[in-house]
Design an enzyme around this catalytic site. Sequence first.
Site, PDB file in Angstrom:
ATOM      1  NE  ARG A  23      -3.561  -2.476  -0.004  1.00 54.42           N
ATOM      2  CZ  ARG A  23      -3.161  -3.589  -0.628  1.00 54.42           C
ATOM      3  NH1 ARG A  23      -2.023  -3.580  -1.328  1.00 54.42           N
ATOM      4  NH2 ARG A  23      -3.882  -4.680  -0.595  1.00 54.42           N
ATOM      5  CD  GLU A  76      -5.919  -0.549   2.289  1.00 55.36           C
ATOM      6  OE1 GLU A  76      -6.492  -0.862   1.233  1.00 55.36           O
ATOM      7  OE2 GLU A  76      -5.388  -1.372   3.037  1.00 55.36           O
ATOM      8  CB  CYS A  92      -9.388  -2.759   3.452  1.00 60.44           C
ATOM      9  SG  CYS A  92      -9.716  -4.485   3.010  1.00 60.44           S
TER      10      CYS A  92
END
Length: 314
Positions: free
Chosen positions: A182, A307, A230
């Site tokens: 990420r 996130e 998420c």
Amino acid sequence: MTRIPPASHLLFADLDVEAFPDHPIGKETWYAVGGHADMMLRPRTTEALAKIVRRCNEADVPLRILGSGANLLVADEGVGGIVLKLDHPHFKEVRYNLDGAPEIIRAMAGADMQKTMHETVKRGLGGLEQMAGIPASVGGAIRMNAGGAFGEIADTLHAVACLDRRGETVVYPREALQMEYRSTNLPDTPILWATFEVQDRDPLILRERVREIFQYKKKSQPMADKSAGCAFRNPIDPATGERISAGMLIERADLKGRSVGDAEVSRRHGNFLVMKTGAGKATDLIRLIDVVKKEVGEDSGIELQTEVVIWDRG
């Protein structure tokens, strides 16, 4: 962050752009909550985009890129500076067989990731099917190295072009990129385009693979609800040094179904925060994020990191 100065129209008045003052960008996110941007611009050309980037840098005006809004939460007070939306057809173009090379495609940053993936499958080009079910613009997907259980966008990334703060195009080849979980080492400047390496594959096999991925996601994720995917990154387990599921930690803390106002921890997947009725505010989600972090920390000793990206005036 202060509001955009009154003379800010001088930054773009002579450029090929559409300007939208006090624009409700929160409604353009998947959560469909949150405030306005002081100014949103839709440039129609790379030249206009480059000049906006240079002028904002010179005038010290904050600049943000609004992609598909699938991983974004805009605070109720909105954001200052300029928000760019790269949704003109120029920034959504995808070129196949780039420079005569059948294995290379080039997608502009505003191209839709899902449409691009489906078109490669249709053409019998393998390499992007792991992105099935991940809503994003190409630029947004690269910025966070989007992916999941089946792979990530870095798997087939060949090169990325960004505009530097002077508005000049800088190309980063694959060997110069550090694509981690990420995150990337790309500078915090607008992504312009990216190239991908693909391979000739049987379209029927590719379609079946995409179908399998969608079926998996449909069974395990609340895909029909208002969410941003998420909410938290999978953290490192201090005992093993390996990544563990944030959703599992949230479920172990007995947080499924926990709500703050109209925001709720999904009863289907602990790492999804959803809006129950659409009548809530971004503040509900931000407060729920804080609750989840606090209680998971108390239960497991592990600090969760978001996130989902939160924009505010801070």
